[in-house]
Scaffold this active site. Structure first.
Site, mmCIF file in Angstrom:
data_model
loop_
_atom_site.group_PDB
_atom_site.id
_atom_site.type_symbol
_atom_site.label_atom_id
_atom_site.label_comp_id
_atom_site.label_asym_id
_atom_site.label_seq_id
_atom_site.Cartn_x
_atom_site.Cartn_y
_atom_site.Cartn_z
ATOM 1 N N GLU A 245 38.657 70.110 85.519
ATOM 2 C CA GLU A 245 37.256 69.223 85.958
ATOM 3 C C GLU A 245 37.183 68.128 87.032
ATOM 4 O O GLU A 245 36.752 66.560 87.221
ATOM 5 C CB GLU A 245 36.869 68.486 84.751
ATOM 6 C CG GLU A 245 35.024 68.005 84.552
ATOM 7 C CD GLU A 245 35.505 67.081 83.536
ATOM 8 O OE1 GLU A 245 34.089 66.895 82.818
ATOM 9 O OE2 GLU A 245 35.412 66.712 82.083
ATOM 10 N N LYS B 174 35.436 73.151 84.504
ATOM 11 C CA LYS B 174 34.429 72.218 83.563
ATOM 12 C C LYS B 174 34.136 71.537 85.269
ATOM 13 O O LYS B 174 34.514 71.214 86.065
ATOM 14 C CB LYS B 174 35.380 71.779 82.850
ATOM 15 C CG LYS B 174 33.825 70.219 82.410
ATOM 16 C CD LYS B 174 34.083 69.854 81.296
ATOM 17 C CE LYS B 174 32.894 68.994 80.533
ATOM 18 N NZ LYS B 174 33.093 68.176 79.433
#
Length: 297
Positions: free
Chosen positions: A178, A215
């Site tokens: 992420e 993500k």
């Protein structure tokens, strides 16, 4: 292994989204305040984390929070260590709700340098991954933050993320990589182009079996991450809401047909501790339906 295979297939192929229930540290008071629990309502960390666990428990046990639309849920370590109805949280998610459990493993962000914030050191990562495996966790999440289109900074963020991802994979878990881009950045679009290039470069260094979930902030250019979504080493690309309202995040996500949601604040928008169970359930259904529809677009 049969469980892991079933969980992977669910995340990789089914329609739905991943709920982010992993607020921790500095973000916990803000999440509680959004829920109607103010700092004056609790005293010290123990009471604060008990309040947020109660909030998460209410979400997880709500009638709307099922495998019909929720594929997975990301937990904070204390939530993983806790129980719901006398049963470990991760077991409740998978065995009772059909929702794949993930664990936030990062220890927050370092100070900004070169327009980014790297992950803080994680000296006890090995022990945490072992505990996650024992608890029935499928994968992990580790968040960095990009503030501006600085090539050196973005390269450092992605290199660090993939280094951690390899450690997670070696432990038998699937990492959610992420590298968030700040949605308020004046150079958001340029930063995302740089990020996409770096991600594709690092994906090509992974070997068979070294698979990741990405993500990412919803890109300014719709479809920017389509090539990453199609990469053989990517299980799924999920989007964070990043401070957008639920409606804004869903409208933007719907323009990116190879991304699904992994929303936190947008999932809990409008929920309040003082709601009756019926009111709470109705509000949660509304958010889940919007997020699911955007993920299915």
């Amino acid at each position: 292994m049969a469980t892991k295979a079933a969980q992977r297939a669910r995340i990789a192929t089914e329609t739905g989204f991943i709920a982010a229930l992993d607020q921790s540290g500095g973000s916990t008071p803000k999440a509680l305040s959004q829920y109607g629990v103010e700092p004056s309502d609790y005293s010290g960390d123990a009471e604060m984390f008990a309040a947020v666990h109660a909030m998460r428990t209410r979400i997880i046990t709500a009638d709307a929070f099922t495998s019909d639309k929720v594929l997975g849920a990301i937990l904070f370590e204390r939530t993983m260590d806790g129980e719901i109805g006398g049963k470990p949280t991760a077991q409740v998610l998978w065995e009772d709700r059909g929702v794949v459990p993930f664990l936030k493993i990062d220890k927050g962000l370092a100070e900004e340098a070169n327009g980014v914030q790297l992950l803080n050191p994680m000296p006890e990562l090995g022990a945490l991954l072992a505990k996650a495996n024992a608890a029935g966790i499928f994968g992990t999440k580790e968040r960095s933050l990009i503030h501006s289109a600085n090539a050196d900074g973005i390269a450092a963020v992605v290199a660090q993320q993939f280094d951690v991802a390899r450690q997670v994979i070696a432990a038998g878990l699937v990492p959610i990589v992420e590298p968030e881009v700040n949605i308020h950045s004046d150079t958001k679009a340029e930063a995302e182009e740089m990020l996409n290039t770096e991600i594709l470069k690092h994906l090509d260094t992974l070997e068979d079996g070294q698979d990741v979930i990405l993500k990412l902030s919803i890109p300014s250019k719709p479809g920017l991450y389509d090539a990453a979504a199609d990469h053989a080493r990517v299980v799924r690309v999920v989007a964070l809401s990043g401070g957008y309202s639920t409606d804004e995040a869903c409208a933007l996500l719907a323009q990116n047909h190879k991304m699904i949601a992994s929303f936190s604040r947008a999932l809990a928008e409008g929920l309040n501790v003082k709601m009756t169970d019926a009111e709470f359930g109705a509000a949660l259904v509304g958010n889940i339906d919007k997020i699911y529809s955007a993920s299915a677009a």
